[in-house]
Design a protein around this motif. Structure first.
Motif, mmCIF file in Angstrom:
data_model
loop_
_atom_site.group_PDB
_atom_site.id
_atom_site.type_symbol
_atom_site.label_atom_id
_atom_site.label_comp_id
_atom_site.label_asym_id
_atom_site.label_seq_id
_atom_site.Cartn_x
_atom_site.Cartn_y
_atom_site.Cartn_z
ATOM 1 N N UNK A 326 0.834 -1.198 0.000
ATOM 2 C CA UNK A 326 0.000 0.000 0.000
ATOM 3 C C UNK A 326 0.870 1.251 0.000
ATOM 4 N N UNK A 327 1.964 1.213 0.737
ATOM 5 C CA UNK A 327 2.870 2.360 0.793
ATOM 6 C C UNK A 327 3.478 2.640 -0.585
ATOM 7 N N UNK A 328 3.938 1.582 -1.242
ATOM 8 C CA UNK A 328 4.539 1.735 -2.566
ATOM 9 C C UNK A 328 3.534 2.311 -3.565
ATOM 10 N N UNK A 329 2.340 1.742 -3.596
ATOM 11 C CA UNK A 329 1.337 2.206 -4.547
ATOM 12 C C UNK A 329 0.887 3.630 -4.245
ATOM 13 N N UNK A 330 0.757 3.969 -2.967
ATOM 14 C CA UNK A 330 0.323 5.318 -2.591
ATOM 15 C C UNK A 330 1.334 6.364 -3.054
ATOM 16 N N UNK A 331 2.603 6.117 -2.791
ATOM 17 C CA UNK A 331 3.632 7.095 -3.152
ATOM 18 C C UNK A 331 3.703 7.286 -4.665
ATOM 19 N N UNK A 442 -11.690 1.412 2.227
ATOM 20 C CA UNK A 442 -11.546 1.925 3.584
ATOM 21 C C UNK A 442 -10.674 3.171 3.663
ATOM 22 N N UNK A 443 -9.807 3.377 2.663
ATOM 23 C CA UNK A 443 -8.943 4.567 2.683
ATOM 24 C C UNK A 443 -8.978 5.294 1.339
ATOM 25 N N UNK A 503 -11.215 -3.244 -4.776
ATOM 26 C CA UNK A 503 -10.801 -3.723 -3.467
ATOM 27 C C UNK A 503 -11.437 -2.889 -2.361
ATOM 28 N N UNK A 504 -11.667 -3.531 -1.217
ATOM 29 C CA UNK A 504 -12.322 -2.861 -0.104
ATOM 30 C C UNK A 504 -11.389 -2.591 1.069
ATOM 31 N N UNK A 505 -10.455 -3.493 1.330
ATOM 32 C CA UNK A 505 -9.630 -3.368 2.525
ATOM 33 C C UNK A 505 -8.147 -3.372 2.162
ATOM 34 N N UNK A 506 -7.324 -2.989 3.133
ATOM 35 C CA UNK A 506 -5.880 -3.029 2.939
ATOM 36 C C UNK A 506 -5.402 -4.470 2.822
ATOM 37 N N UNK A 507 -6.081 -5.396 3.489
ATOM 38 C CA UNK A 507 -5.742 -6.806 3.359
ATOM 39 C C UNK A 507 -5.909 -7.271 1.916
ATOM 40 N N UNK A 508 -6.935 -6.745 1.228
ATOM 41 C CA UNK A 508 -7.114 -7.086 -0.181
ATOM 42 C C UNK A 508 -5.892 -6.658 -0.987
ATOM 43 N N UNK A 509 -5.397 -5.477 -0.710
ATOM 44 C CA UNK A 509 -4.237 -4.952 -1.435
ATOM 45 C C UNK A 509 -3.011 -5.806 -1.166
ATOM 46 N N UNK A 511 -2.959 -8.889 -0.498
ATOM 47 C CA UNK A 511 -3.077 -10.251 -0.997
ATOM 48 C C UNK A 511 -4.075 -11.124 -0.285
ATOM 49 N N UNK A 512 -4.766 -10.616 0.759
ATOM 50 C CA UNK A 512 -5.759 -11.436 1.456
ATOM 51 C C UNK A 512 -7.034 -11.525 0.629
ATOM 52 N N UNK A 513 -7.840 -12.561 0.890
ATOM 53 C CA UNK A 513 -9.093 -12.758 0.176
ATOM 54 C C UNK A 513 -10.229 -12.466 1.141
ATOM 55 N N UNK A 514 -11.146 -11.624 0.699
ATOM 56 C CA UNK A 514 -12.271 -11.258 1.549
ATOM 57 C C UNK A 514 -13.538 -11.328 0.731
ATOM 58 N N UNK A 515 -14.507 -12.062 1.234
ATOM 59 C CA UNK A 515 -15.791 -12.157 0.544
ATOM 60 C C UNK A 515 -16.790 -11.208 1.199
ATOM 61 N N UNK A 516 -17.505 -10.505 0.352
ATOM 62 C CA UNK A 516 -18.511 -9.570 0.834
ATOM 63 C C UNK A 516 -19.891 -10.172 0.630
ATOM 64 N N UNK A 517 -20.733 -9.953 1.610
ATOM 65 C CA UNK A 517 -22.102 -10.447 1.487
ATOM 66 C C UNK A 517 -22.909 -9.527 0.592
#
Length: 544
Positions: A326-331, A442-443, A503-509, A511-517
């Motif tokens: 996230x830091x790399x992409x933001x900068x 989220x951000x 993507x919704x969360x920093x975990x998604x960025x 590499x985590x997998x998150x399912x939304x209802x």
């Protein structure tokens, strides 16, 4: 029920929205006037120290064309010479001293500018660029102030206030008694410009269905480009800076009709729990669009349960830098915002550097805006990443090539600068969408907000690029070329986002997998992707 589904039911881009965009697009012409008028009002005419008039051996006192020092010839415009009553020319060894008797200005192109009226040349030349930077700083202040106020009090009222401030301070600037008052008034115009640009775009987008949002945004850009072109004609006809300033400001009094014709944002009203007024506007829009709307829709509230679940943890702009990816992409994204605006306004405000007629160059640069913004409609759906990289490369390479062209080949230099402007304009259109897809929900608002601030910093520095000419005549274009090329290289490190779920969360960025209802309203399923798009567009707009 999601508000986008309501827009689909009542017509996502029907007659109501088309009329609304007439009201939104009209001010864009005058916004372009104010953004770029300093090209003409702040132009530096050829000038010569009055005490040099009797010198023999110098160019004709009325012929100022030989006085420039940027092409290697002696610069005689800022100096007088001891023993100037003699027939000797300065190359005979007479020492130069600073000009104490004021300057004479050539009137072949301009009757008057703020430079000729307040002697913003030689030792005072930096004041002219400083004034343009202060105007750009006004844009930054306006974005922060009016963005916050619009979230609190609504888009419509802030647009009306901003238009009133724009015409008031714009007209007042035409009667400024000195440079410092003029600069202060222009600063206020800059703050009002941000209030109009940001909130008019938000208002239009919040009334437009998801399928037409990108096209609707491009429409407003076209009107800005039309103002860009039209300014060249207006400035050509009006060569006095005070009359020109008055001509671009006074017609805005006509926008008083917006008190009666400009609607509020139903989306903002619902978010502010003013549901009855919102539904009255929705029913009115449906009626104008010729759509029948089921009154039972009133019983279906906007379901924000999923959004609250996703956003339940508080986030701040520090989260943009906590994790490595996230830091790399933001900068990188912040740099892209900065460099796009820096080069865009550096080229737009310094068109006199290319050696061609200033009015013709202005018109050509304005015409370039149209195809540059249109082509992004065809490239974005294929690849955000490649589109951003390619246009930055085109823009940077063209700017850099101008430094290898001799100054007497003004047509070639202008064509290359035009190609550079084309690339940067297209890149600027892409970064709005690309950055909104890179930042997670989220951000996202924090990310776009900081990106917009970086862009405004680039705008503040753009007028100061001209001062690099004291180092080398080619320095501004070298910087305008190398910075985008660096940006294109950094773009290789960004992910591709075209045709991919947002993507919704920093975990998604990371590499985590998150399912939304999914969310339901009267048995109708609203896919999580559509809900994310709704939030993302709003987050983008609130951050601009």
């Amino acid at each position: 029920m999601n508000f986008d589904e309501i827009l689909i039911d009542i017509g996502g881009f029907g007659k109501f929205q088309k009329i609304l965009y007439v009201w939104i697009c009209a001010p864009q012409i005058f916004l372009a006037f104010h953004m770029l008028v300093s090209v003409f009002t702040g132009a530096v005419p050829p000038h010569l120290c009055r005490s040099m008039a009797p010198l023999k051996g110098l160019p004709d006192f009325k012929n100022f064309s030989h006085l420039t020092g940027l092409d290697g010839h002696p610069d005689l415009s800022c100096s007088a010479f001891l023993n100037h009553s003699s027939a000797a020319a300065p190359e005979d060894g007479h020492p130069a001293v600073s000009c104490q008797e004021g300057w004479e200005y050539g009137k072949e192109t301009f009757q008057s500018t703020i430079v000729s009226e307040w002697d913003l040349v030689c030792s005072n030349a930096s004041l002219n660029n400083l004034g343009s930077s202060i105007y750009m700083f006004g844009l930054l202040v306006g974005a922060l102030v009016f963005g916050h106020l619009a979230d609190k009090y609504g888009r419509r009222i802030i647009i009306l206030i901003s238009l009133a401030l724009q015409v008031t301070f714009g007209v007042a600037a035409a009667f400024a008694s000195n440079f410092y008052i003029y600069t202060a008034l222009r600063f206020m115009v800059g703050t009002s410009i941000s209030g109009v640009i940001m909130n008019a775009f938000v208002l239009g987008t919040e009334w437009t269905g998801p399928k037409h949002r990108m096209l609707a945004g491009i429409i407003t850009d076209y009107f800005f480009g039309f103002g860009y072109i039209l300014l060249a004609g207006v400035a050509y006809l009006i060569r006095d800076w005070r009359k020109l300033q008055l001509a671009i400001s006074a017609p805005s009094f006509l926008f008083i009709v917006y008190i009666w014709v400009l609607p509020k944002s139903a989306r903002w009203l619902m978010a502010s729990n003013q549901n009855q007024e919102a539904w009255d506007l929705i029913l009115r829009a449906a009626q104008i669009n010729g759509k029948a709307i089921n009154e039972d829709l009133k019983m279906c509230q906007i379901n924000q349960t999923e959004e609250k679940t996703i956003l339940k943890r508080k986030h701040s702009f520090f989260d943009l830098f906590r994790t490595p990816t996230m830091r790399k992409q933001s900068l990188i994204v912040f740099y892209l915002w900065f460099v796009n605006i820096l080069v865009y306004y550096s080229l737009s405000l310094n068109i006199s550097d290319f050696g061609m007629n200033i009015y013709l160059t202005q018109m050509i640069f304005g015409l370039v805006e149209m195809p540059a913004r249109t082509i992004t409609l065809f490239t974005l759906n294929r690849s955000r990443k490649i589109s951003q990289l390619a246009f930055l490369t085109v823009g940077g390479s063209a700017c850099l090539l101008t430094t290898f062209i001799p100054s007497n080949f003004s047509v070639v230099r202008t064509v290359l600068a035009m190609i550079g402007k084309f690339g940067i304009t297209a890149s600027l259109s892409i970064i709005y969408i690309y950055s909104a897809e890179i930042f997670p929900t989220v951000i996202r608002q924090n990310g776009i907000g900081i990106g917009s601030m970086c862009a405004r910093i680039g705008g503040v520095l753009a007028p100061m690029m001209y001062l690099l000419r004291t180092i080398s005549p080619h320095a501004p274009m070298v910087v305008s070329g190398l910075c985008p090329l660096l940006g294109s290289a950094l773009t290789l490190l960004l992910p591709e986002t075209a045709n991919k779920p947002l993507l919704d969360t920093i975990d998604d960025v990371e590499g985590a997998i998150l399912r939304l209802s999914s969310t339901f309203c009267e048995g109708r399923r609203l896919g999580p992707y559509k809900l994310m798009m709704t939030r993302d567009i709003r987050a983008l707009l609130l951050g601009l």
